[in-house]
Design a protein around this motif. Structure first.
Motif, short mmCIF file in Angstrom:
data_model
loop_
_atom_site.label_atom_id
_atom_site.label_comp_id
_atom_site.label_asym_id
_atom_site.label_seq_id
_atom_site.Cartn_x
_atom_site.Cartn_y
_atom_site.Cartn_z
N HIS B 134 0.52 11.11 -8.15
CA HIS B 134 -0.58 10.15 -8.13
C HIS B 134 -0.28 8.87 -8.90
O HIS B 134 -1.01 7.90 -8.80
CB HIS B 134 -1.88 10.79 -8.63
N GLN B 135 0.84 8.90 -9.66
CA GLN B 135 1.21 7.67 -10.39
C GLN B 135 2.05 6.73 -9.53
O GLN B 135 2.44 5.66 -9.98
CB GLN B 135 2.00 8.04 -11.65
N LEU B 136 2.38 7.14 -8.31
CA LEU B 136 3.25 6.35 -7.46
C LEU B 136 2.45 5.59 -6.41
O LEU B 136 1.35 5.97 -6.04
CB LEU B 136 4.26 7.25 -6.75
N SER B 137 3.05 4.52 -5.90
CA SER B 137 2.42 3.78 -4.80
C SER B 137 2.69 4.51 -3.49
O SER B 137 3.50 5.43 -3.44
CB SER B 137 3.00 2.38 -4.73
N GLY B 138 2.01 4.07 -2.44
CA GLY B 138 2.17 4.70 -1.13
C GLY B 138 3.62 4.73 -0.68
O GLY B 138 4.14 5.75 -0.23
N GLN B 140 6.28 4.52 -2.48
CA GLN B 140 7.10 5.40 -3.34
C GLN B 140 6.89 6.86 -2.98
O GLN B 140 7.83 7.65 -2.95
CB GLN B 140 6.74 5.15 -4.80
N ARG B 141 5.64 7.23 -2.69
CA ARG B 141 5.36 8.62 -2.32
C ARG B 141 6.12 8.98 -1.06
O ARG B 141 6.63 10.08 -0.91
CB ARG B 141 3.88 8.79 -2.04
N LEU B 166 1.05 3.07 5.61
CA LEU B 166 1.46 1.90 4.84
C LEU B 166 0.99 0.61 5.51
O LEU B 166 0.78 0.58 6.72
CB LEU B 166 2.99 1.87 4.72
#
Lengths: 268, 354, 260
Positions: B134-138, B140-141, B166
């Motif tokens: 949940h700490q990552l952006s779309g 990055q996930r 995205l």
């Protein structure tokens, strides 16, 4: 103002009673006298704090047993039953919710009584020769509570299993996890917050309940709500009852803080 | 000719009474980037689920490296999937997510972490190991999901609309990265999308699906420029469609009669057959030159400026309501009301069977 | 493996169902007992205990008391809950988070303690024990619930629709009557139904705050003092039947209206 009536109601019939209870429990006198005698009585009189210990033990057992019974049941409802039957299966599982609270405990009394259904069956099958003492025991109180909270927890756990994104399960399977490891590593940890919330609810509702222990547990050992009612009813000792009620509330608050903190840690 | 990595033979499937795949056969070569392209309901995702093992087809078989995997569980088959919503386990760190497949294979922790770190480096997320999803952006996930699938070294990597969540800009950027990573690791990718631009940008092998069947497959260049069917032509981008019929067949050339004249074209068709001639907008010209065939005259009804080019709509003067669509360089001066001569080079006429 | 799993699942589920239904089944079966004790062996079926219940003026009046308290206290709770939810959603009030917290606070406190607090101040104020006092208590426990349910359904979306209505020239009363209430109808109905259920089933507050005229759960409690009695079975079965019917009606009205 639209909010005023509700606020006034809450202040008048919820906050004011609390203040009154707090003052009463301290034997507050208009002239300025105040004492913590009621509280020290709780900590020094073994029969009082014994009730708290009993309450904690019973509630803890109830919460634990209910979770352990309800989780597999909710899992079976959510995963092993065809989706079109699930709604019906769930409705059936919570149907006895609709019996009145007092009646539900009474029904267990019928089941567990000296010459009730269970003893009757045991005697007929020859498993026992003497009827067992089932009613008016701690076990009866626990059974009565568990019956109610298994239904409640099945609902909450079923909901959290259903809310689980199906692609987590697919991803675990895709990466080589069999059903057991998929459950242990993915499904269980992800539904744990729902279980904890349900367990907290169970704890709070069970520890404050008077009827179930009174009907099923008898007066052999007292739980906190019974002790409080006894002060009000038989002895009319409102200050002591108030002190005991506030102590009970403090315990619930501690449980609430612990639960909230655990959930907060879990989320980060 | 290399030996096929995956062979899907005569796959049919239905959900209840609704048929979703009808006798579909597909071959995937090692190291290739295959894109399954089609509108929603075309059966592309179902086909991918069958390849990934999440569905067992009613008919047909799936062979991976020559081994029949039709009914093999996803856990045991040599495929890995990047899910549309990524399905990263929210309670595990990025590193543990990527290492999950290795853990299931019994790889020891230190080795697992090393390989996970390596896979994260490939997708450009070396420093995300300890973070939670949940700490990552779309974007990055999406890369973590890719690393998690890559790390178990699958024979085929399956991507189910991986860029769908995205925004447009990030999607284009991730397309480039996906292609680069695929070439770098050499694993065969099978990618599902409904975005034809994405398909053209990524595919070595483009498979166009419609209503549970493969309409067309081949290199994206071929599929775009020479679509086999009307559906493909329309789905791969807009065109001017001119109905006609085959007047005569002479050797490998046919003569097609249309409302705008007769055109001799090198193509195969039976005499008398109804066909459609398609012209891509970038091939449609408004000023004739010596090699052009013309379609009469037309009046410009709209000019839409789109940055590097202008999109021009012109209504035929001879056939009321017939629209020509052209894409012309932005510096060309055209305005609404101008009379133009829509035309194109004869080799840019695409013959589509009706 | 999969077959074993299915088998154990079926056995386990049936066992839990049996546990859940055992007391209800025993309750209903022995309500039809023709002899004086609701214990094996079964001697019925007979309707004599149902007749006894219906001919018992204490029980029938308690039933009507319960209904009256449930309906009136729920209407008050829903009205107060709706007004405050509306107020909080439409206006930004100073300290609104604190006030919202205050209104929902009683949800976390056990009924016993709420009832006791009310008993204490009613004693101080010289208010006599009666059904009205119990009704006040039921509003205290149901108001936070109604507020929470209705407030959770009041999003920005609703506020914008209200604005649109006002923009089109509707008066405040018309906005409320033609826009807000119909939009929130499912939440209002759900909170009304839940409040009535809780009030109908509530025991300890009524027990503490009423004296002569009382509610059905308290009257059933009084019956319990006479020990095991098929009459209690009969009244319990009746309450169960009524609740199940009410739940089914609720399900039909509320859930069928929602688009799938």
């Amino acid at each position: 103002m639209l909010v005023t009536p509700a606020l006034l109601w809450t202040l008048l019939f919820f906050v004011a009673p609390f203040v009154a209870m707090a003052l009463l429990s301290l034997n507050f006198q208009a002239e300025g006298g105040m004492t913590v005698a009621n509280y020290s009585q709780f900590f020094t009189n073994p029969s009082y704090y014994r009730a708290m210990v009993n309450s904690l033990q019973v509630t803890g057992m109830v919460t634990l047993i209910s979770v352990l019974l309800a989780y597999p049941f909710a899992w079976i409802l959510a995963e092993q039953i065809p989706p079109r039957l699930q709604r019906l299966a769930l409705l059936l599982a919570i149907l006895p919710f609709w019996t009145s609270y007092v009646v539900r405990s009474y029904s267990w009394l019928l089941v567990l009584a000296q010459n009730g259904v269970v003893n009757d069956a045991l005697l007929r099958t020859g498993l026992v020769t003497e009827p067992l003492q089932l009613a008016n025991t701690r076990a009866a109180t626990i059974i009565g509570f568990v019956h109610f909270f298994v239904m409640l927890l099945t609902l909450t756990i079923f909901a959290s299993l259903k809310q689980l994104n199906p692609s987590y399960r697919k991803a675990a399977a895709d990466l080589g996890a069999g059903p057991i490891r998929s459950f242990l590593y993915v499904i269980l940890p992800l539904t744990l917050p729902g279980v904890v919330v349900g367990a907290f609810l169970t704890f709070v509702l069970a520890i404050g309940d008077y009827i179930t222990p009174q009907i099923l547990g008898g007066n052999n050992e007292l739980l906190m709500p019974q002790l409080i009612m006894m002060q009000i009813g038989r002895r009319g000792d409102f200050p002591l009852a108030s002190a005991l009620a506030l102590i009970l509330m403090a315990v619930v608050t501690i449980a609430y803080i612990a639960c909230a903190r655990w959930l907060k840690i879990e989320r980060t | 000719m290399t030996e096929a990595l995956v062979e899907m033979k005569n796959i049919s499937h239905n959900f209840g009474r609704v048929g979703v795949l009808h006798d579909v056969s597909l071959t995937i070569n090692p190291g290739s980037y295959t894109v399954l392209l089609g509108p929603s309901g075309s059966g592309k995702t179902t086909l991918l689920s069958i390849l990934g093992g999440f569905l067992v087809p009613r008919k047909g078989s799936v062979l991976i490296r020559g081994q029949n995997c039709t009914a093999m569980a996803p856990a045991r088959r040599p495929t890995a999937t990047v899910f549309q919503d990524y399905a990263l386990f929210p309670h595990m760190s990025v590193g543990n997510n990527v290492g999950f497949g290795l853990r299931m294979k019994g790889v020891i922790k230190s080795e697992r972490n090393r390989l996970a770190q390596e896979a994260l480096a490939i997708v450009g997320l070396s420093d995300a190991f300890r973070k939670k999803p949940h700490q990552l952006s779309g974007g990055q996930r999406q890369r973590v999901a890719l690393a998690r699938a890559l790390v178990i070294k699958p024979a085929v990597l399956l991507l189910d609309e991986p860029l769908g969540a995205l925004d447009l800009k990030l999607r284009r950027q991730m397309q480039d990265e996906l292609k680069t990573i695929q070439k770098q690791v050499g694993t065969a990718f099978v990618h599902v999308t409904h975005d034809q631009e994405e398909a053209m940008a990524l595919a070595d092998h483009c498979v166009v699906m419609n209503q549970g069947r493969i309409e067309d497959e081949g290199t994206p260049e071929r599929v775009y420029a020479r679509p086999a069917t009307r559906f493909t032509a329309a789905f791969m981008g807009e065109s001017t469609l001119i109905p006609g019929d085959v007047a005569s067949v002479t050797g490998n050339a046919i003569l097609i009669n249309t409302a705008f004249g007769s055109f001799p074209i090198i193509a195969e068709a039976a005499e008398g057959a109804a066909v459609t001639l398609a012209v891509r907008p970038e091939h449609m010209r408004l000023i004739r030159d010596s090699r052009s065939v013309t379609f009469g005259t037309a009046q410009v009804t709209a000019v839409i400026f789109q940055g590097s080019f202008k999109r021009v709509l012109a209504e035929s003067n001879s056939r009321v309501g017939f629209m020509f669509i052209a894409r012309i360089p932005a510096e060309h001066d055209v305005s609404v009301g101008d009379t133009v001569t829509p035309c194109c080079h004869i080799e840019d006429l695409i013959v589509l069977a009706k | 493996m999969r077959v074993y799993m299915k088998f154990f699942s079926a056995v386990y589920a049936l066992a839990v169902y049996a546990f859940i239904f055992l007391p209800v089944a025993v309750l209903v079966v022995f309500s039809l007992q023709s002899t004086a004790f609701p214990i094996p062996p079964f001697t019925g079926p007979s309707s004599r205990w149902y007749e006894a219940v219906l001919n018992d003026p204490r029980l029938t009046s308690a039933l009507f008391n319960s209904l009256a308290v449930a309906i009136i206290s729920s209407l008050v709770a829903v009205a107060l809950g709706f007004l405050s939810a509306w107020g909080f959603a439409r206006f930004t009030l100073p300290g609104s988070a604190v006030m919202r917290g205050l209104i929902t606070l009683p949800l976390t406190v056990s009924y016993l303690i709420i009832g006791m607090g009310l008993l204490v101040i009613f004693n101080m104020a010289g208010v006599p024990k009666n059904l009205l006092a119990a009704g006040v208590g039921h509003v205290v426990i149901n108001l936070p619930l109604c507020f929470a349910i209705i407030y959770s359904q009041m999003g920005d979306h609703q506020i914008n629709i209200e604005r649109a209505a006002r923009d089109l020239g509707a008066t405040e009363a018309k906005v409320l009557w033609l826009v807000t209430l119909p939009m929130l109808w499912p939440a209002i109905f759900a909170s009304l139904f839940l409040s009535m259920t809780f009030s109908w089933d509530e025991f300890v507050i009524s027990f503490l705050l009423t004296r002569f005229d009382t509610t059905l759960p308290v009257e059933i409690w009084n019956l319990l003092r006479s020990g095991l009695n098929p009459k209690t079975n009969a009244v319990g079965s009746l309450v169960f039947a009524v609740s199940v019917v009410a739940a089914i009606i609720f399900e039909l009205i509320l859930l069928r209206r929602r688009p799938a």
